[in-house]
Design an enzyme around this catalytic site. Structure first.
Site, short mmCIF file in Angstrom:
data_model
loop_
_atom_site.label_atom_id
_atom_site.label_comp_id
_atom_site.label_asym_id
_atom_site.label_seq_id
_atom_site.Cartn_x
_atom_site.Cartn_y
_atom_site.Cartn_z
N TYR A 180 -1.95 0.33 10.00
CA TYR A 180 -2.17 -0.37 8.72
C TYR A 180 -0.89 -0.29 7.88
O TYR A 180 -0.37 -1.31 7.40
CB TYR A 180 -3.36 0.26 7.99
CG TYR A 180 -3.48 -0.20 6.57
CD1 TYR A 180 -3.74 -1.52 6.26
CD2 TYR A 180 -3.33 0.71 5.51
CE1 TYR A 180 -3.85 -1.95 4.95
CE2 TYR A 180 -3.44 0.29 4.20
CZ TYR A 180 -3.69 -1.04 3.92
OH TYR A 180 -3.78 -1.46 2.62
N THR A 237 0.82 -1.21 0.00
CA THR A 237 0.00 0.00 0.00
C THR A 237 0.85 1.26 0.00
O THR A 237 1.97 1.26 0.54
CB THR A 237 -0.89 0.01 1.26
OG1 THR A 237 -1.53 1.28 1.35
CG2 THR A 237 -0.09 -0.20 2.53
N1 UFG Z 1 -12.62 10.93 3.10
C1 UFG Z 1 -13.55 11.89 3.45
N2 UFG Z 1 -14.82 11.47 3.74
C2 UFG Z 1 -15.19 10.16 3.72
C3 UFG Z 1 -14.23 9.19 3.36
C4 UFG Z 1 -12.95 9.61 3.05
O1 UFG Z 1 -13.24 13.08 3.50
O2 UFG Z 1 -16.34 9.86 4.02
C5 UFG Z 1 -11.26 11.36 2.75
C6 UFG Z 1 -10.19 10.75 3.65
O3 UFG Z 1 -10.03 11.53 4.80
C7 UFG Z 1 -8.98 10.75 2.72
C8 UFG Z 1 -9.59 10.56 1.33
O4 UFG Z 1 -10.97 10.89 1.46
O5 UFG Z 1 -8.38 12.00 2.74
C9 UFG Z 1 -9.50 9.14 0.85
O6 UFG Z 1 -9.98 8.28 1.88
P1 UFG Z 1 -10.32 6.75 1.64
O7 UFG Z 1 -10.93 6.23 2.91
O8 UFG Z 1 -11.11 6.61 0.39
O9 UFG Z 1 -8.92 6.09 1.36
P2 UFG Z 1 -7.55 6.24 2.17
O10 UFG Z 1 -6.69 7.23 1.43
O11 UFG Z 1 -7.76 6.47 3.62
O12 UFG Z 1 -6.96 4.79 2.07
C10 UFG Z 1 -6.94 4.08 0.85
C11 UFG Z 1 -6.94 2.61 1.18
C12 UFG Z 1 -5.71 2.25 1.90
C13 UFG Z 1 -4.48 2.72 1.12
C14 UFG Z 1 -4.58 4.18 0.77
C15 UFG Z 1 -3.41 4.52 -0.13
O13 UFG Z 1 -8.08 2.28 1.98
O14 UFG Z 1 -5.68 0.86 2.02
O15 UFG Z 1 -5.80 4.42 0.10
O16 UFG Z 1 -3.47 5.80 -0.65
F1 UFG Z 1 -3.39 2.56 1.87
#
Ligand code: UFG
Length: 330
Positions: free
Chosen positions: A140, A116
């Protein structure tokens, strides 16, 4: 080729199983169905099993005698990992050791590993390349970096070879409409936005608008799940051609802010769902964008879906299908 796929009933795993199965590979999926679904496995056989059951895992691998293993099964939510770190070290590290030991005992020495972008933490340079230091800021990311270290040591010790694919933000669904993301709880931004548009949630929260980015919201590199599936096929072919162990970023090389994604989701759906701005979510880095030149240059991988609205449209079609499936079950 015979390929053993852990977590092949899950979101990314099922798209990779489809990509490999449609090329004629023989697949055995090993999945505990905790977040995956039987209906998502379109090719091969599924054995319901848990990676924590080391004896059953080894017996299953010994009976199948795969030439390669692809290891998806893991816990994957950043915020949950901050709340429940032990779950992440147990599922992602200890269970991976069971898999590696079983492979070792059975003489299977080729692995594609789901890593990741979270291993980078807050990168100093964007786009981030594979040689950047690993400084994960959530359990994670730490759990995935730990396994990368184990793989590196294992490869040095003998004939074991692996490719670790560092995924950026995987989204979208197969346009043929049979598989897509189907978790019990939607936490990822695009899925959460579309479920809000469908009315499953009353609002979408934007977690932070004071990050050091142009519009203050976090930036991510969203990659379509079918392009990621193609990256697995390309990586496997590269590995099996004897090219040796490698680590490769999987992203497009450009990012979108949370606000841009929300605007695109509203445009694609034509629904002006409610959005509120709230505080930061634990464990979130401000920006993650891939330098994916290594994957492109070494394997010849070329993306087919590098278009945010296209990605969201495929996810939206899938969400509508999920609603139809739920209605038809009633
Ligand atoms: N976000 C919001 N509101 C929401 C959901 C997400 O503002 O309801 C924001 C998060 O704070 C983040 C962005 O949108 O800034 C992306 O969030 P995601 O939950 O879609 O994904 P993440 O970036 O947290 O994580 C994902 C995968 C991980 C991986 C990562 C790598 O879930 O496994 O991308 O970039 F490591």
């Amino acid at each position: 080729m015979k390929i053993f796929v852990t977590g092949g009933a899950g979101y990314i795993g099922s798209h990779v199983v489809k990509a490999l199965g449609s090329k004629g590979h023989e697949i055995l999926v090993y999945d505990n169905l905790s977040t995956g679904h039987l209906w998502a496995v379109l090719y091969g056989r599924l054995i319901q099993g848990d990676l924590s059951d080391a004896a059953f895992l080894e017996d299953t691998i010994a009976a199948f005698q795969p030439e390669a293993v692809i290891h998806f099964a893991a816990s994957i939510q950043v915020e949950e990992s901050v709340r429940e770190p032990l779950k992440y070290y147990r599922n992602n590290v200890a269970n991976t050791l069971n898999l590696l030991e079983a492979m070792n005992h059975c003489g299977i020495c080729n692995l594609i590993y789901s890593s990741t972008a979270a291993v980078y933490g807050i990168p100093e340079t964007i786009p981030v390349s594979e040689i950047a230091p690993l400084c994960p800021i959530n359990p994670y990311g730490v759990s995935k970096a730990m396994v990368e270290s184990i793989l590196k040591d294992l490869a040095k010790s003998g004939s074991f070879s692996y490719i670790a694919l560092r995924y950026f933000n995987v989204a979208g669904a197969d346009p043929e409409g049979l598989i897509g993301q189907a978790y019990a709880e939607a936490t990822h931004l695009i899925t959460r936005s579309l479920k809000t548009a469908k009315g499953e949630y009353d609002r979408l929260s934007i977690y932070g608008t004071d990050y050091p980015t142009p519009d203050g919201s976090c930036i991510r590199d969203y990659i379509h799940v079918n392009d990621l599936a193609d990256a697995h096929v390309a990586a496997l072919e590269h590995l099996m051609a004897g090219n040796g162990s490698e680590i490769m970023n999987c992203g497009y090389g450009h990012g979108f802010s949370v606000k841009e994604v929300v605007a695109a989701a509203k445009h694609v759906t034509g629904i002006d769902f409610t959005v509120v701005e709230t505080g930061h979510r634990a464990g979130d880095p401000p920006a993650l964008v891939a330098n994916s030149s290594r994957l492109r240059n070494k394997t010849g991988w070329t993306p087919r879906y590098d278009d945010l609205e296209l990605i969201i449209r495929t996810a939206w079609e899938w969400e509508k299908r999920l609603s139809q499936m739920a209605t038809s079950r009633k």
